[in-house]
Design an enzyme around this catalytic site. Structure first.
Site, PDB file in Angstrom:
ATOM      1  CG  HIS A   1      71.107  75.136  43.713  1.00  0.00           C
ATOM      2  ND1 HIS A   1      70.945  74.102  44.090  1.00  0.00           N
ATOM      3  CD2 HIS A   1      71.766  76.169  43.972  1.00  0.00           C
ATOM      4  CE1 HIS A   1      71.713  74.229  45.395  1.00  0.00           C
ATOM      5  NE2 HIS A   1      72.129  75.532  45.146  1.00  0.00           N
TER       6      HIS A   1
ATOM      7  CB  SER B   1      63.410  67.300  12.352  1.00  0.00           C
ATOM      8  OG  SER B   1      62.277  66.583  12.345  1.00  0.00           O
TER       9      SER B   1
ATOM     10  CE  LYS C   1      63.227  69.151  16.991  1.00  0.00           C
ATOM     11  NZ  LYS C   1      63.357  69.331  18.342  1.00  0.00           N
TER      12      LYS C   1
ATOM     13  CD  GLU D   1      70.583  66.067  21.540  1.00  0.00           C
ATOM     14  OE1 GLU D   1      70.166  64.922  20.707  1.00  0.00           O
ATOM     15  OE2 GLU D   1      69.880  67.037  21.397  1.00  0.00           O
TER      16      GLU D   1
END
Ligand code: ARG
Length: 457
Positions: free
Chosen positions: A155, A276, A282, A289
């Site tokens: 979980h 970024s 970043k 992704e």
């Protein structure tokens, strides 16, 4: 010029031609198309259907076309209807009369069925090699991190401590199953459809067993209608590719989570991260992704072909030309994803202390504390309740189980003794899990040996 121009009187319509044409995408099967034609011609001549002279002219013509396509000396004509028409037209232009005999005893329906099977067989071999490499990378990480502790989750809540080797081992299992699925598909598809003609075989005395063996098939297909109408193997492949992407996507999701500021379990190599345009701090896990994102288009290819096939009467229908683009795209996508993911994985830095610290908090040793009580004769249900009360006390006082004094333990159960600390240490929690498949390093080492033999096969 169309292969079938004889029956037609009207001028060609360009929009119709473009809509009908498959050359923009099926040109990638030129090697398989030529290979199939050479086998067909060899068989025709062995059967006395074609003279040896014609055979030799055709084969050297086809070999020349292959060489010129490989070198770039010959360009694919985008005006051709498909790769089959293109090769035949060039052959006839180059060798004359003999070229016109290439299509004896053959239809584009069994030809395209053959080309696609040959193409898929080649791609399956490449996919298998990529998976094999990925599995070696995973196995390398497992060996290096046999003793690197981390929390195991259910979980997405900390559950029990495991190791990086154990976690990666789960993916070794998944990608091994993916390999065995490819193996099954390859074996099942490996029957040769050539010689099935348009749908009803031919009246020439073809030796279908010979063509099949020349092309490395286990034998000929046994029903000519099914031979030209079967796309099951593509649906099976797309399903296997979808499963592979599902595995890569789950792994990507974990990499993204582990790489987040909150977790900080790992650091991705600069080469596999991007920055970024506005936020200078970043460093984003774009590769993971993208792999996660591309899963959708591979699933899409599977749904697309299932839907294309569902209402088709036997045998060939032009709908089936739609089997190609999305299958090619799915294969290209999966190959790129495996290879990029593999590179990303092999350059990850594990922050061992962060992972270990995380494995220690969150009461991941609560089960072991209960098991400790069981070892002292307490029934498991009672032990579970006792440790539950300890956890509650720990939460209220911001303490881990290992931080309690013996008096604090004994206030809840007198059964506790000095040996509790050793019994629930991180090391004990992991190392005592020694059953087959468990994270204990001794158990994992055995599994790793088996994995080495699997990869050596
Ligand atoms: N381009 C076609 C395909 O991919 C080849 C088969 C053509 N057959 C036909 N009867 N029109 O399916």
């Amino acid at each position: 010029m169309k292969l079938w121009g004889g029956r037609f009187t009207k001028e060609e319509n360009h929009a119709v031609n473009d809509f009908n044409s498959s050359i923009p995408f099926d040109q990638r099967m030129y090697r398989q198309d030529i290979r199939g034609s050479i086998a067909h011609i060899t068989m025709l001549s062995a059967q006395g259907i074609l003279s040896e002279d014609d055979r030799d002219q055709i084969i050297s013509g086809l070999e020349g076309i292959l060489a010129d396509l490989e070198s770039g000396a010959l360009a694919i004509d985008p005006e051709s209807e498909d790769i089959h028409s293109f090769v035949e037209a060039v052959l006839t232009a180059r060798v004359g009369e003999a070229g016109k005999r290439l299509h004896t005893g053959r239809s584009r329906n069994d030809q395209v069925a053959l080309d696609m099977k040959l193409y898929i067989r080649d791609e399956i071999d490449e996919l298998d090699a990529l998976l094999h490499h990925l599995l070696s990378t995973i196995l390398g990480t497992m060996e290096e991190h046999l003793h690197t502790y981390m929390p195991g989750f259910t979980h997405l809540q900390k559950a029990q401590p495991i190791t990086v080797a154990h976690h990666f081992g789960a993916y070794f299992e998944m990608f091994s199953r993916d390999r065995s699925r490819l193996f099954d598909i390859r074996r099942r598809l490996n029957l040769c459809p050539l010689g099935s003609g348009a749908l009803a075989g031919t009246t020439y005395p073809l030796d279908r067993a010979l063509t099949a063996s020349l092309l490395g098939f286990d034998g000929p297909t046994l029903n000519s209608l099914d031979s030209v109408a079967d796309r099951d193997y593509l649906i099976e492949l797309l399903s296997a590719l979808s499963t592979m992407m599902m595995h890569l996507s789950r792994f990507s999701e974990e990499i993204i989570i582990w790489n987040s500021n909150e977790y900080g379990f790992i650091e991705l190599d600069d080469a596999y991260s991007t920055g970024s345009s506005i936020m200078p701090q970043k460093k984003n896990p774009d590769i993971a992704e993208l792999v996660r994102g591309k899963t959708g288009r591979v699933y899409g290819a599977l749904m697309s072909l299932l839907t294309t096939m569902k209402g088709l009467p036997l045998a060939y229908n032009k709908d089936m030309q739609e089997d190609k683009e999305m299958t090619y795209d799915a294969i290209d996508t999966v190959k790129a994803c495996i290879s990029l993911f593999d590179g990303m994985l092999s350059t990850i830095t594990f922050r061992k202390e962060v992972m270990e610290r995380s494995a220690m908090n969150g009461f991941t040793n609560a089960t072991d504390a209960a098991d400790y009580l069981v070892g002292k004769g307490v029934p498991f249900r009672d032990a579970h309740r006792i440790v539950g009360e300890l956890v509650l006390y720990g939460l209220a006082n911001d303490k881990a189980l290992l931080d309690f004094s013996l008096d604090e333990y004994r206030a809840i159960s007198p059964v506790f003794d000095e040996d509790i600390y050793e019994a629930i240490s991180l090391k004990t929690c992991v190392e005592k899990r020694m059953t087959i498949g468990a994270p204990g390093p001794d158990a994992m080492s055995e599994v790793i040996k088996t994995y080495h033999t699997m990869l050596a096969d």
